[in-house]
Design a protein around this motif. Structure first.
Motif, PDB file in Angstrom:
ATOM      1  N   ARG A  29       0.819  -1.212   0.000  1.00 46.57           N
ATOM      2  CA  ARG A  29       0.000   0.000   0.000  1.00 46.57           C
ATOM      3  C   ARG A  29       0.852   1.261   0.000  1.00 46.57           C
ATOM      4  O   ARG A  29       0.539   2.233  -0.662  1.00 46.57           O
ATOM      5  N   SER A  30       1.962   1.246   0.731  1.00 44.57           N
ATOM      6  CA  SER A  30       2.774   2.458   0.836  1.00 44.57           C
ATOM      7  C   SER A  30       4.081   2.396   0.040  1.00 44.57           C
ATOM      8  O   SER A  30       4.643   3.434  -0.285  1.00 44.57           O
ATOM      9  N   GLN A  31       4.585   1.198  -0.281  1.00 46.30           N
ATOM     10  CA  GLN A  31       5.834   1.096  -1.033  1.00 46.30           C
ATOM     11  C   GLN A  31       5.790  -0.058  -2.025  1.00 46.30           C
ATOM     12  O   GLN A  31       5.031  -1.015  -1.849  1.00 46.30           O
ATOM     13  N   GLN A  32       6.625   0.078  -3.052  1.00 49.58           N
ATOM     14  CA  GLN A  32       6.785  -0.965  -4.060  1.00 49.58           C
ATOM     15  C   GLN A  32       8.274  -1.215  -4.276  1.00 49.58           C
ATOM     16  O   GLN A  32       9.079  -0.293  -4.161  1.00 49.58           O
ATOM     17  N   HIS A  55       8.130   4.901  -3.022  1.00 50.73           N
ATOM     18  CA  HIS A  55       7.118   5.219  -2.017  1.00 50.73           C
ATOM     19  C   HIS A  55       5.897   5.773  -2.739  1.00 50.73           C
ATOM     20  O   HIS A  55       6.005   6.702  -3.536  1.00 50.73           O
ATOM     21  N   ASN A  56       4.730   5.193  -2.483  1.00 46.56           N
ATOM     22  CA  ASN A  56       3.495   5.623  -3.132  1.00 46.56           C
ATOM     23  C   ASN A  56       2.979   6.904  -2.493  1.00 46.56           C
ATOM     24  O   ASN A  56       2.842   6.972  -1.271  1.00 46.56           O
ATOM     25  N   LEU A  57       2.703   7.911  -3.303  1.00 50.96           N
ATOM     26  CA  LEU A  57       2.103   9.143  -2.835  1.00 50.96           C
ATOM     27  C   LEU A  57       0.668   9.214  -3.348  1.00 50.96           C
ATOM     28  O   LEU A  57       0.417   8.979  -4.525  1.00 50.96           O
ATOM     29  N   TYR A  58      -0.244   9.547  -2.475  1.00 51.54           N
ATOM     30  CA  TYR A  58      -1.638   9.654  -2.842  1.00 51.54           C
ATOM     31  C   TYR A  58      -2.077  11.111  -2.723  1.00 51.54           C
ATOM     32  O   TYR A  58      -1.788  11.764  -1.729  1.00 51.54           O
ATOM     33  N   GLU A  60      -4.279  14.350  -1.974  1.00 49.70           N
ATOM     34  CA  GLU A  60      -5.247  14.603  -0.885  1.00 49.70           C
ATOM     35  C   GLU A  60      -6.586  15.017  -1.425  1.00 49.70           C
ATOM     36  O   GLU A  60      -6.757  15.532  -2.447  1.00 49.70           O
TER      37      GLU A  60
END
Length: 60
Positions: A29-32, A55-58, A60
């Motif tokens: 969910r947060s990293q690949q 690092h996954n950024l979503y 806002e």
């Protein structure tokens, strides 16, 4: 966003096409983590092999 990148280069290629293949090692969910292999030269030999952690950024 890139967190870590480690690449080993095995041989140089002066000209011609190269092909890279990325294979997921972990997709959370947060990293690949991805394994990337690059093939080139006339014999299709392995030119470079790397691993990248993202690092996954979503939004806002």
């Amino acid at each position: 966003m890139g967190v870590n990148n480690n690449t080993d280069f095995f041989r140089g290629v002066g000209e011609g096409a190269m092909t890279s293949t990325a294979t997921p090692v972990h997709r959370g969910r947060s990293q690949q983590v991805w394994l990337v292999e690059t093939f080139g030269d006339e014999d299709g030999r392995l030119v470079a092999r790397g691993q990248v952690r993202i690092h996954n950024l979503y939004p806002e």
